[in-house]
Design a protein around this motif. Structure first.
Motif, mmCIF file in Angstrom:
data_model
loop_
_atom_site.group_PDB
_atom_site.id
_atom_site.type_symbol
_atom_site.label_atom_id
_atom_site.label_comp_id
_atom_site.label_asym_id
_atom_site.label_seq_id
_atom_site.Cartn_x
_atom_site.Cartn_y
_atom_site.Cartn_z
ATOM 1 N N TYR A 86 -11.979 1.545 -11.989
ATOM 2 C CA TYR A 86 -12.694 0.283 -12.132
ATOM 3 C C TYR A 86 -12.494 -0.569 -10.879
ATOM 4 N N GLN A 87 -13.573 -0.843 -10.169
ATOM 5 C CA GLN A 87 -13.568 -1.628 -8.928
ATOM 6 C C GLN A 87 -12.539 -1.084 -7.938
ATOM 7 N N LEU A 88 -12.415 0.249 -7.895
ATOM 8 C CA LEU A 88 -11.471 0.929 -7.014
ATOM 9 C C LEU A 88 -12.183 2.096 -6.337
ATOM 10 N N TRP A 89 -12.023 2.199 -5.022
ATOM 11 C CA TRP A 89 -12.666 3.242 -4.245
ATOM 12 C C TRP A 89 -11.641 3.924 -3.359
ATOM 13 N N ALA A 90 -11.805 5.223 -3.199
ATOM 14 C CA ALA A 90 -10.997 5.999 -2.263
ATOM 15 C C ALA A 90 -11.848 6.240 -1.027
ATOM 16 N N LEU A 91 -11.278 6.010 0.133
ATOM 17 C CA LEU A 91 -11.965 6.184 1.407
ATOM 18 C C LEU A 91 -11.245 7.279 2.181
ATOM 19 N N GLN A 92 -11.989 8.236 2.702
ATOM 20 C CA GLN A 92 -11.397 9.333 3.463
ATOM 21 C C GLN A 92 -12.013 9.387 4.839
ATOM 22 N N GLN A 93 -11.164 9.280 5.846
ATOM 23 C CA GLN A 93 -11.609 9.390 7.234
ATOM 24 C C GLN A 93 -10.709 10.428 7.898
ATOM 25 N N GLY A 94 -11.264 11.608 8.112
ATOM 26 C CA GLY A 94 -10.450 12.715 8.627
ATOM 27 C C GLY A 94 -9.383 13.054 7.604
ATOM 28 N N GLY A 95 -8.132 13.117 8.032
ATOM 29 C CA GLY A 95 -7.024 13.410 7.126
ATOM 30 C C GLY A 95 -6.418 12.182 6.481
ATOM 31 N N TYR A 98 -7.495 6.041 2.072
ATOM 32 C CA TYR A 98 -7.219 4.646 1.753
ATOM 33 C C TYR A 98 -7.720 4.375 0.338
ATOM 34 N N LEU A 99 -7.087 3.421 -0.331
ATOM 35 C CA LEU A 99 -7.597 2.901 -1.594
ATOM 36 C C LEU A 99 -8.057 1.475 -1.337
ATOM 37 N N ALA A 100 -9.246 1.143 -1.808
ATOM 38 C CA ALA A 100 -9.807 -0.201 -1.646
ATOM 39 C C ALA A 100 -10.161 -0.730 -3.026
ATOM 40 N N SER A 101 -9.596 -1.879 -3.370
ATOM 41 C CA SER A 101 -9.825 -2.480 -4.677
ATOM 42 C C SER A 101 -10.439 -3.861 -4.524
ATOM 43 N N THR A 102 -11.590 -4.059 -5.169
ATOM 44 C CA THR A 102 -12.177 -5.394 -5.188
ATOM 45 C C THR A 102 -11.670 -6.171 -6.398
ATOM 46 N N GLU A 103 -10.966 -5.512 -7.310
ATOM 47 C CA GLU A 103 -10.317 -6.190 -8.444
ATOM 48 C C GLU A 103 -9.016 -6.854 -7.963
ATOM 49 N N GLN A 104 -8.192 -6.085 -7.241
ATOM 50 C CA GLN A 104 -6.914 -6.592 -6.734
ATOM 51 C C GLN A 104 -7.041 -7.204 -5.337
ATOM 52 N N CYS A 105 -8.186 -7.039 -4.718
ATOM 53 C CA CYS A 105 -8.469 -7.561 -3.377
ATOM 54 C C CYS A 105 -7.485 -6.995 -2.346
ATOM 55 N N LEU A 106 -7.450 -5.652 -2.268
ATOM 56 C CA LEU A 106 -6.542 -5.027 -1.311
ATOM 57 C C LEU A 106 -7.099 -3.718 -0.790
ATOM 58 N N ASP A 109 -3.100 2.294 2.585
ATOM 59 C CA ASP A 109 -3.017 3.730 2.827
ATOM 60 C C ASP A 109 -2.727 4.420 1.506
ATOM 61 N N TRP A 110 -3.192 5.655 1.386
ATOM 62 C CA TRP A 110 -2.942 6.418 0.165
ATOM 63 C C TRP A 110 -2.557 7.830 0.549
ATOM 64 N N GLU A 111 -1.383 8.230 0.107
ATOM 65 C CA GLU A 111 -0.954 9.607 0.303
ATOM 66 C C GLU A 111 -1.628 10.438 -0.779
ATOM 67 N N ASN A 112 -2.530 11.307 -0.378
ATOM 68 C CA ASN A 112 -3.244 12.165 -1.311
ATOM 69 C C ASN A 112 -2.798 13.599 -1.020
ATOM 70 N N PRO A 113 -1.699 14.043 -1.657
ATOM 71 C CA PRO A 113 -1.084 15.315 -1.277
ATOM 72 C C PRO A 113 -1.996 16.532 -1.390
ATOM 73 N N ASP A 114 -2.860 16.588 -2.390
ATOM 74 C CA ASP A 114 -3.718 17.770 -2.508
ATOM 75 C C ASP A 114 -5.040 17.604 -1.757
ATOM 76 N N GLY A 115 -5.339 16.399 -1.284
ATOM 77 C CA GLY A 115 -6.551 16.159 -0.500
ATOM 78 C C GLY A 115 -7.842 16.177 -1.292
ATOM 79 N N ALA A 116 -7.745 16.304 -2.612
ATOM 80 C CA ALA A 116 -8.950 16.355 -3.456
ATOM 81 C C ALA A 116 -9.468 14.949 -3.726
ATOM 82 N N PRO A 117 -10.779 14.764 -3.719
ATOM 83 C CA PRO A 117 -11.342 13.454 -4.056
ATOM 84 C C PRO A 117 -10.955 13.067 -5.482
#
Length: 140
Positions: A86-95, A98-106, A109-117
């Motif tokens: 909810y109002q949260l997006w994952a952004l991937q640029q190369g490796g 990032y997590l972007a939240s318009t609910e929390q306004c932040l 960086d996001w460590e995504n160990p398996d790299g899956a969307p």
């Protein structure tokens, strides 16, 4: 007269160098113009080999924040956008993720160990005919 010609030649010589700089912004409009994610890229000097990048999360009037993310290359690298909640997006640029939240306004960086969307693809920020754009993913 000589001074005027010198200034003109100096200006003509400097213009191509300034053209190598980048200052662009492209937005993913979520729910009208008041709710959006924006990617900003700034290269103030042609001799910089990195471009400063920012993500702006906005859900006006409750949230608007500009967060600096890792620098990019002078040639823009695609940034994929995925729904992550909810109002949260994952952004991937190369490796990098990032997590972007318009609910929390932040943005963080996001460590995504398996790299899956984490969810459905929304689209991507990319260059089209040399201009940064956002292209939505076709929905079935």
């Amino acid at each position: 007269m000589l001074m005027r010609k010198t200034r003109l030649w100096w200006l003509v010589g400097v213009l191509p160098l300034l053209a190598a700089c980048e200052n662009s912004a492209v937005a993913l409009s979520i729910e009208g113009k008041e709710h959006a994610l924006t990617l900003i890229r700034e290269q103030p000097y042609f001799w910089d080999d990195e471009v400063r990048q920012f993500v702006v999360v906005a859900r006006l009037p409750h949230c608007q924040k500009k967060v600096r993310i890792h620098p990019g290359r002078t040639a823009m690298q695609d940034m994929a956008v995925y729904e992550a909640g909810y109002q949260l997006w994952a952004l991937q640029q190369g490796g990098r993720w990032y997590l972007a939240s318009t609910e929390q306004c932040l943005v963080q960086d996001w460590e995504n160990p398996d790299g899956a969307p984490p969810g459905t693809a929304v689209g991507r920020f990319h260059l089209k005919d040399g201009v940064p754009v956002f292209s939505a993913t076709a929905r079935e």
